[in-house]
Write an enzyme that holds these catalytic residues in place. Structure first.
Site, mmCIF file in Angstrom:
data_model
loop_
_atom_site.group_PDB
_atom_site.id
_atom_site.type_symbol
_atom_site.label_atom_id
_atom_site.label_comp_id
_atom_site.label_asym_id
_atom_site.label_seq_id
_atom_site.Cartn_x
_atom_site.Cartn_y
_atom_site.Cartn_z
ATOM 1 N N ASP A 51 0.813 -1.212 0.000
ATOM 2 C CA ASP A 51 0.000 0.000 0.000
ATOM 3 C C ASP A 51 0.850 1.266 0.000
ATOM 4 O O ASP A 51 2.064 1.225 0.199
ATOM 5 C CB ASP A 51 -0.921 0.009 1.218
ATOM 6 C CG ASP A 51 -1.953 -1.098 1.192
ATOM 7 O OD1 ASP A 51 -2.230 -1.618 0.100
ATOM 8 O OD2 ASP A 51 -2.486 -1.441 2.266
ATOM 9 N N TYR A 109 5.843 -10.115 6.672
ATOM 10 C CA TYR A 109 5.925 -8.669 6.886
ATOM 11 C C TYR A 109 6.502 -8.387 8.269
ATOM 12 O O TYR A 109 6.317 -9.160 9.211
ATOM 13 C CB TYR A 109 4.542 -8.031 6.808
ATOM 14 C CG TYR A 109 4.038 -7.750 5.413
ATOM 15 C CD1 TYR A 109 4.234 -6.505 4.812
ATOM 16 C CD2 TYR A 109 3.352 -8.734 4.694
ATOM 17 C CE1 TYR A 109 3.755 -6.244 3.537
ATOM 18 C CE2 TYR A 109 2.872 -8.470 3.414
ATOM 19 C CZ TYR A 109 3.082 -7.221 2.843
ATOM 20 O OH TYR A 109 2.616 -6.975 1.586
#
Length: 243
Positions: A51, A109
């Site tokens: 994002d 992540y």
């Protein structure tokens, strides 16, 4: 020839990985640079989107070309023309059938949290001074409820049009350091905004001494409105993609 790239980037100035109209993306910058060097239009495929404002130390991508490239020379030339906030740390030839997105088995992540003001951390971490007092064992136990295969609708952005909201989380844990702490998650796939929503919700839960039943109720609701607000993008890094 099919070429696999390992890409690092500071996502601060970009609208994310994926090419989109009216915005500058990392995929766009890398694609344009490769086009310039190979003198042909290539299709750069990433392992997944990140994002706006999210960083990466392990984005994987691949492209095909008719040219038999000198890998060391090409990597040097590519890094020479890429912006300073994007770099290719490795390039290799792979089988023609390799697909960086569809062949990925898992993606990991990291989310960084700083517990004090620092000019070296502010761009890449979420400053939370109260985190230094968190019981990390309690937070890890609370987080374990997310391990396994669940419908993560409550942690996806409302405009996520993907119908299949099931993801399998393989590993999840927190590590507490003196100045920098981090959250680690590994899963088969992610929904739009999922990791930051999970981080924000877990932080809210531990701060307000909410237990596993609170997290389970959010999972069961399948409604983004019941989860807490997402943690800021600047602390999130795509860490590693495994094949």
């Amino acid at each position: 020839m099919n070429y696999k790239l390992l890409i690092q980037y500071d996502g601060t100035e970009y609208s994310g990985w994926q090419i989109q109209n009216g915005a500058v993306s990392v995929q766009q910058k890398v694609s344009e640079s490769i086009d310039l060097l190979v003198k042909e239009k290539i299709n750069l495929i990433g392992s997944g989107r990140t994002d706006t404002g999210v960083h990466s130390v392990g984005q994987t991508a691949n492209f095909k070309s008719n040219q038999n490239l000198d890998l060391a020379k090409f990597q040097y030339s590519l890094n020479s023309i890429l912006p300073k906030d994007i770099s290719v740390s490795n390039i290799s030839k792979v089988d023609e059938s390799f697909h960086s997105r569809f062949d990925a088995k898992s993606r990991a992540y990291l989310y960084l949290i700083s517990t004090g003001k620092s000019p070296f951390y502010y761009k890449y971490s979420y400053e939370l001074r109260w985190f230094q007092d968190v019981d990390i064992s309690k937070l890890n136990n609370l987080s374990k409820i997310l391990i396994g295969k669940h419908d993560f609708s409550s942690f996806a952005k409302k405009n996520d049009e993907i119908k299949n909201k099931f993801c399998e989380v393989y590993e999840i844990h927190w590590h507490k350091g003196n100045q920098i702490s981090w959250f680690y998650i590994k899963a088969d796939r992610y929904l739009h905004g999922m990791v930051r929503a999970i981080v924000g919700t877990l932080l809210y839960a531990i701060k307000h001494d909410l237990g596993e039943n609170y997290i389970q109720s959010i999972i069961d609701a399948k409604d983004r409105e019941v989860a807490h607000e997402a943690a800021p993008a600047k602390g999130l890094f795509l860490f590693k993609v495994r094949y």
